[in-house]
Scaffold this active site. Structure first.
Site, PDB file in Angstrom:
ATOM      1  CE  LYS A 182      -3.735  -2.347   0.147  1.00  0.00           C
ATOM      2  NZ  LYS A 182      -4.450  -2.257  -1.413  1.00  0.00           N
ATOM      3  CG  HIS A 320      -9.980  -7.104  -5.738  1.00  0.00           C
ATOM      4  ND1 HIS A 320     -11.216  -7.269  -5.069  1.00  0.00           N
ATOM      5  CD2 HIS A 320      -9.032  -6.393  -4.693  1.00  0.00           C
ATOM      6  CE1 HIS A 320     -11.066  -6.959  -3.819  1.00  0.00           C
ATOM      7  NE2 HIS A 320     -10.001  -6.497  -3.562  1.00  0.00           N
TER       8      HIS A 320
HETATM    9 MG    MG Z   1      -6.310  -2.450  -4.859  1.00  0.00          MG
END
Ligand code: MG
Length: 388
Positions: A182, A320
């Protein structure tokens, strides 16, 4: 053959972590079971599925609209032409009666869970793993081996750099060779230090992707792009709002490495617009739509077809959702790869013990359907739902 009962259970995600935008601690997932009157081995054949990670369960929508419509439908409205299984496309048409077009929100996840449960049910009726049935239906010469990367690299309170490196090392010890982390949840300087720490574990820039989870405005997205461009990372994911195609297009103009997006687009029309206006580049950028968030496999097949009609390749599609359903779909449709969430997002995230991971990718086990019954941490919820 007919549907006897449909059940839903909201299950919590085990994930006390955050990305740049949300904490997952409160997130839930709808686990659904479609009970048929078919019997195999003395037991009713039950289709199981869930919607995907990163949203909330849809118990209200499911019970008030989509489960109710399926249960009320005449069997002929749901059965395939051969009469040997359910027709997921027909089922979606039943579920979407009286639904206006557009505004694809949580209903896309609710319908997806039920549509995918029918794929699971059909695969169990056929006695094959779901990927095999999917490959057959879509005419794909599939190989049951899918490149996989470990998605994680979250933010931790205290010693963030050390804990990030430890997290990725744990994934490497499990056998993963590519990673995603992230960005956007800390200052740019801190994020660059995190990327450097992660690169030491990943070993090579094309083994590390970064994900901003839609956090940035165009200026910030460009600033981050300029900062990471010299590194040549594997991809730069969801820099801005997922529906801001102008931002993606503007960023793609100046950022030479792959961009990725799509996990928060829930319909083929949204993907059409991404193709038209998002500046996505054939042979380079990555599409991450999630069939378990977007009306299921039928709609997903249309997304794949739209991409191919516009010169994109299946190898650019990495759905995803690091879970069994996404793995079977990626294998069955011959996509470019899938993700894994080792140790987080249980009991939905993660793969069953019979999946095999090696340097080249991950192979699903041979259990019929999506194999969810073989997932030990999911078993108590399936037992609660199915009364076993
Ligand atoms: Mg993502």
């Amino acid at each position: 053959m007919r549907i006897v009962d449909i059940r839903e259970l909201a299950i919590p995600l085990q994930a006390n972590i955050r990305n740049a935008v949300v904490t997952f601690a409160e997130h839930t997932v709808s686990l659904v079971a479609i009970v048929s009157d078919a019997v195999l081995g003395g037991r009713p054949v039950i289709g199981m599925a869930f919607d995907s990670i990163g949203r909330f369960a849809q118990g209200g929508l499911l019970r008030e609209r989509f489960m109710a419509r399926l249960v009320a439908a005449p069997p002929d409205d749901l059965i395939d032409a051969a009469g040997t299984g359910f027709d997921p496309d027909k089922a979606v048409r039943v579920m979407m009666r009286n639904e206006k077009p557009g505004g694809h929100g949580d209903r896309a996840h609710a319908v997806a869970a039920l549509e995918l449960a029918l794929w699971d049910l059909n695969a169990k009726l056929a006695g094959v793993p779901a990927w095999r049935l999917i490959a057959r239906k879509f005419g794909i010469d599939a190989t049951p081996r899918m490149p996989v990367y470990a998605a994680g690299g979250y933010y931790y309170p205290g010693d963030s750099l050390g804990r990030l490196a430890d997290e990725l090392r744990r994934y490497a010890d499990l056998g993963y060779r590519s990673f995603k982390m992230k960005i956007g949840g800390a200052s740019p300087a801190e994020d660059m230090a995190r990327i450097e720490a992660a690169l030491k574990v990943a070993g090579a820039p094309d083994h590390l992707a970064v994900d901003a989870n839609g956090r940035f405005d165009l200026k910030t997205a460009r600033d981050y792009g300029r900062a990471i461009a010299p590194l040549g990372l594997r991809w730069y994911e969801e820099p801005g709002d997922p529906l801001d195609y102008h931002l993606m297009h503007s960023l793609a103009d100046g950022y030479e490495w792959p961009l990725a997006t799509g996990e928060n687009l829930f319909s083929c029309r949204d993907v059409d617009n991404l193709i038209r206006f998002g500046g996505m580049r054939p042979g380079r950028d990555i599409f991450q739509m999630d069939p378990a968030l977007s009306y299921g496999l039928g709609e997903y097949g249309r997304m794949v077809a739209a991409l191919e009609a516009n010169d994109f390749s299946r190898s650019q599609i990495h759905p995803h959702g690091g879970h069994m359903i996404a793995l079977h779909i990626a294998v069955g449709l011959g996509l470019g790869g899938c993700e894994a969430y080792p140790g987080i997002f249980a009991p939905v995230g993660g793969y069953t013990p019979d999946c095999q991971l090696d340097e080249t990718g991950i192979t699903p086990g041979d259990a019929p359907g999506f194999g969810l019954e073989g997932k030990p941490d999911l078993a108590p919820y399936i037992a609660e739902l199915c009364g076993k």
